[in-house]
Design a protein around this motif. Sequence first.
Motif, PDB file in Angstrom:
ATOM      1  N   UNK A 171      37.181  43.618  27.667  1.00  0.00           N
ATOM      2  CA  UNK A 171      35.900  44.262  27.409  1.00  0.00           C
ATOM      3  C   UNK A 171      35.918  44.776  25.972  1.00  0.00           C
ATOM      4  N   UNK A 172      34.904  44.425  25.203  1.00  0.00           N
ATOM      5  CA  UNK A 172      34.870  44.874  23.813  1.00  0.00           C
ATOM      6  C   UNK A 172      33.579  45.650  23.546  1.00  0.00           C
ATOM      7  N   UNK A 173      33.731  46.806  22.911  1.00  0.00           N
ATOM      8  CA  UNK A 173      32.598  47.653  22.564  1.00  0.00           C
ATOM      9  C   UNK A 173      32.546  47.758  21.040  1.00  0.00           C
ATOM     10  N   UNK A 174      31.472  47.248  20.473  1.00  0.00           N
ATOM     11  CA  UNK A 174      31.386  47.102  19.021  1.00  0.00           C
ATOM     12  C   UNK A 174      30.332  48.050  18.459  1.00  0.00           C
ATOM     13  N   UNK A 175      30.803  49.009  17.684  1.00  0.00           N
ATOM     14  CA  UNK A 175      29.930  49.962  17.008  1.00  0.00           C
ATOM     15  C   UNK A 175      29.474  49.378  15.661  1.00  0.00           C
ATOM     16  N   UNK A 176      28.371  49.893  15.155  1.00  0.00           N
ATOM     17  CA  UNK A 176      27.960  49.682  13.762  1.00  0.00           C
ATOM     18  C   UNK A 176      27.894  48.210  13.372  1.00  0.00           C
ATOM     19  N   UNK A 177      27.483  47.366  14.317  1.00  0.00           N
ATOM     20  CA  UNK A 177      27.468  45.938  14.020  1.00  0.00           C
ATOM     21  C   UNK A 177      26.197  45.214  14.393  1.00  0.00           C
ATOM     22  N   UNK A 178      25.228  45.913  14.976  1.00  0.00           N
ATOM     23  CA  UNK A 178      24.048  45.195  15.464  1.00  0.00           C
ATOM     24  C   UNK A 178      23.221  44.607  14.326  1.00  0.00           C
ATOM     25  N   UNK A 179      23.306  45.187  13.128  1.00  0.00           N
ATOM     26  CA  UNK A 179      22.548  44.648  11.999  1.00  0.00           C
ATOM     27  C   UNK A 179      23.109  43.316  11.513  1.00  0.00           C
ATOM     28  N   UNK A 180      24.334  42.990  11.950  1.00  0.00           N
ATOM     29  CA  UNK A 180      24.934  41.699  11.615  1.00  0.00           C
ATOM     30  C   UNK A 180      25.357  40.977  12.894  1.00  0.00           C
ATOM     31  N   UNK A 181      24.481  41.033  13.900  1.00  0.00           N
ATOM     32  CA  UNK A 181      24.785  40.500  15.220  1.00  0.00           C
ATOM     33  C   UNK A 181      25.173  39.023  15.169  1.00  0.00           C
ATOM     34  N   UNK A 182      24.566  38.263  14.277  1.00  0.00           N
ATOM     35  CA  UNK A 182      24.895  36.841  14.166  1.00  0.00           C
ATOM     36  C   UNK A 182      26.342  36.619  13.767  1.00  0.00           C
ATOM     37  N   UNK A 183      26.797  37.377  12.784  1.00  0.00           N
ATOM     38  CA  UNK A 183      28.187  37.267  12.324  1.00  0.00           C
ATOM     39  C   UNK A 183      29.148  37.722  13.415  1.00  0.00           C
TER      40      UNK A 183
END
Length: 255
Positions: free
Chosen positions: A161-173
Amino acid sequence: MQGKVIFIGAGPGDPELLTIKAAKVIAEADVIIYAGSLVNPEVLSGAKAEAGIYNSAQMNLDEIAELMEKSVQEGKLVARVHTGDPAIYGAIAEQIQYLKAKNISYEIIPGVSSLFASAAALEAELTQPEVSQTVIITRPSGRTPKPEREAIFRLAEHQATMCIFLGVHMIGKVVAELLTFYDPGTPVAVVQKASWEDEKIVRGTLEDIVDQVQDAGITKTALIVVGDVLGTDKVTPSKLYDAHFTHEYRKGEGE
């Protein structure tokens, strides 16, 4: 509690998720410095009328540190209010370093992270038996660099399970890196402003989440949750409450 700095985790947004201890400090604080770009102002509703309230979004580190030092020298109680829990991307280490150098007393009160508010919004257990027993908390590299060994595509190898902060603005990458090891059909959810009144949830898979997030107009203040725990139709019960399982507090049936 006079002449002291107290770091407070203000929680994810819902003012009722502020801890009782944190609420007491906010009510007694002479000076409140809060992360205005993220902290819900309603969290500060219990502050006394005469408290000095400062939005740190408009201040740099030197200005924040100097205000804390000056206030403590005047015998004032300072509440330094951060979003979520300050231990997760809270930028408190540099502030603590300054306080230690100046021999200024401080304390940290934990808070409810947006990670857990997001899990609650998704009605998900992030550590399901036989699915995933590991949660990876990370962020993509941006203006704040990160060690190459912690690149998302390297962490993806675990398929936990991975929880990724501060990344939605570069969701494609982010998705492109995840696809290095995760299956395209892996469930993904994006939770924007977890626990706020205008909370928004987008669900999908690694195959379609980029388009969904873009269509929803989500570009910030969101957490990306990835993993099979989001897509299990049948849950394997843990041993904790298994009637046949014996542990320290209970003898299993049939034994």
